[in-house]
Write a protein that holds these residues in place. Structure first.
Motif, PDB file in Angstrom:
ATOM      1  N   ALA A 188       0.827  -1.261  -0.017  1.00  0.00           N
ATOM      2  CA  ALA A 188       0.236  -0.031   0.074  1.00  0.00           C
ATOM      3  C   ALA A 188       1.250   1.167  -0.268  1.00  0.00           C
ATOM      4  CB  ALA A 188      -0.885  -0.115   1.436  1.00  0.00           C
ATOM      5  N   MET A 195      -3.103   3.931   4.833  1.00  0.00           N
ATOM      6  CA  MET A 195      -1.893   2.674   4.704  1.00  0.00           C
ATOM      7  C   MET A 195      -2.196   2.453   6.153  1.00  0.00           C
ATOM      8  SD  MET A 195       2.064   3.890   3.128  1.00  0.00           S
ATOM      9  CE  MET A 195       1.569   5.369   3.155  1.00  0.00           C
ATOM     10  N   THR A 209       2.253  -6.889   4.893  1.00  0.00           N
ATOM     11  CA  THR A 209       1.561  -6.281   4.653  1.00  0.00           C
ATOM     12  C   THR A 209       2.540  -5.042   4.208  1.00  0.00           C
ATOM     13  OG1 THR A 209      -0.859  -6.663   4.885  1.00  0.00           O
ATOM     14  CG2 THR A 209      -0.120  -4.283   4.287  1.00  0.00           C
ATOM     15  N   VAL A 211       4.122  -1.465   3.725  1.00  0.00           N
ATOM     16  CA  VAL A 211       3.635   0.033   3.353  1.00  0.00           C
ATOM     17  C   VAL A 211       4.734   0.938   2.756  1.00  0.00           C
ATOM     18  CG1 VAL A 211       1.669  -0.160   4.706  1.00  0.00           C
ATOM     19  CG2 VAL A 211       4.171   0.499   5.802  1.00  0.00           C
ATOM     20  N   GLU A 244       9.952   1.161   3.449  1.00  0.00           N
ATOM     21  CA  GLU A 244       9.260   0.178   2.936  1.00  0.00           C
ATOM     22  C   GLU A 244       9.161  -0.033   4.227  1.00  0.00           C
ATOM     23  OE1 GLU A 244       8.878  -1.846  -0.519  1.00  0.00           O
ATOM     24  OE2 GLU A 244       8.454  -0.183  -1.323  1.00  0.00           O
ATOM     25  N   GLY A 247       3.450  -3.550   7.276  1.00  0.00           N
ATOM     26  CA  GLY A 247       2.912  -1.989   8.243  1.00  0.00           C
ATOM     27  C   GLY A 247       1.163  -2.773   9.299  1.00  0.00           C
TER      28      GLY A 247
END
Ligand code: FAD
Ligand code: NAD
Ligand code: FES
Length: 279
Positions: A188, A195, A209, A211, A244, A247
């Motif tokens: 995301a 996010m 995940t 982000v 990154e 998340g």
């Protein structure tokens, strides 16, 4: 070294532009997930922008920005043939792309452009790309055609219902995860609340995940501490450890607070810029 702007596309006039910059050394080595830091002029601040695409043969990179404050407003006054004072990059770690079957790439607003480069990397690696993109309204939706050229599936939302599903990207994401238990990863990029919401949506499904965080940055090389974020209870610097992160482990509340630390000064600076420009 001054960096020539070779092409300008006003994607959303006055709000979002796409610049193609001649930067052969960066274009040759940049990978999805990397970003650059630029200065428009000698007294200007350094701002980080994600590399949205590259063309190593032409020696160019693409950046897409949302006009937020003084520096992005200054960029908006520049056109083809103008030069950016300097550009540092590629910075950060590239996206960790592994064969993971289906990857759902979620982009919100301007974040769609940055997500597009990551999604392209996943498609090239043989993963099945589901692009989930959302904007406040149809006229603010970016990179739809670019994503359609390689994504295996496209899901679109607008807050006002002027195009696609009426609602938020997280509603489409939840539906998609409920229908398909084989999703290998979710990525995301977009506003911090989005996010955060994506990470909360995927948690019950147990899908990894990623982000792409956008804290305030200054040097971009791990020396100043401006981009400090807390991930899994530990202090990390988004410029050199990220941008990154997982998340599910990010302290989004702290990130939101830190992003607002200079709001008064930023507003004053933009007001002075507008005054000088209009008068
Ligand atoms: P300001 O008035 O300085 O600030 C407006 C807003 O931007 C505030 O919310 C502030 O918290 C934030 N901000 C201010 N200075 C910085 C800074 N040095 N670093 C980060 N945030 C800052 N935006 C895009 O539109 N497109 C992108 O591709 C993009 N990629 C990014 C990649 C990374 C790794 C990071 C950290 C940020 C990215 N951003 C991106 C956000 C972009 O850097 C800010 O919007 C920009 O710095 C705002 O500068 P300004 O002078 O126009 O606004
Ligand atoms: P926006 O506020 O218009 O939101 C775009 C979409 O995101 C919405 O239509 C919605 O679908 C979704 N969204 C927003 N808030 C949500 C929430 N609370 N829950 C669920 N979904 C939500 O976006 P904008 O004004 O274009 O802002 C883009 C942001 O992305 C900026 O803050 C910019 O700094 C950031 N950005 C980050 C990067 C990066 O690399 N990290 C790159 C580009 C842009
Ligand atoms: Fe200075 Fe990351 S921007 S440490």
């Amino acid at each position: 070294m001054p960096i020539p702007i070779v092409h300008v596309e006003r994607l959303i006039p006055g709000k979002t532009s796409k610049l193609t910059l001649k930067a052969p050394h960066i274009a040759a080595v940049a990978r999805p997930g990397h970003f650059v830091i630029l200065r428009t002029h000698a007294m200007g601040e350094r701002i980080p922008l994600t590399i949205a695409d590259t063309d190593p043969d032409k020696g160019t990179i693409v950046i897409v920005y949302l006009v937020m404050g003084k520096t992005t407003a200054t960029l908006e006054t520049m056109g083809e043939g103008d030069e950016i004072l300097d550009l540092c990059g590629p910075l950060g770690h590239p996206t960790h792309i592994t064969p993971c079957g289906t990857v759902v790439c979620v982009g919100g607003g301007t974040g769609i452009a940055a997500m597009h480069h990551i999604a392209k990397g996943h498609a090239k690696a043989g993963n099945r790309v589901v692009a989930v993109i959302g904007a406040r309204s149809k006229d603010l939706l970016l990179f739809e055609n670019e994503l359609r050229s390689f994504a295996h599936e496209m899901l679109i939302s607008t807050d006002d219902g002027s195009y696609g599903h009426k609602g938020l990207v997280t509603e489409l994401l939840r539906d998609r995860l409920e229908k398909d238990k084989q999703v290998g990863e979710v990525v995301a990029v977009g506003p911090v609340p989005m996010m955060d919401a994506v990470a909360k949506t995927t948690l019950p499904f147990g899908v990894h995940t990623t982000v792409s965080l956008n804290p305030i940055m200054v040097d971009g090389i791990g020396m100043c501490g401006a981009c400090r974020v807390t991930v899994d209870g530990k202090t990390r610097f988004a410029c050199v450890d990220g941008p990154e992160f997982d998340g599910h482990k990010v302290d989004f509340a702290e990130l939101r607070l830190r992003l607002g630390a200079y709001r008064t000064q930023e507003q004053q600076s933009l007001a002075l810029f507008k005054e000088a420009h209009n008068g």
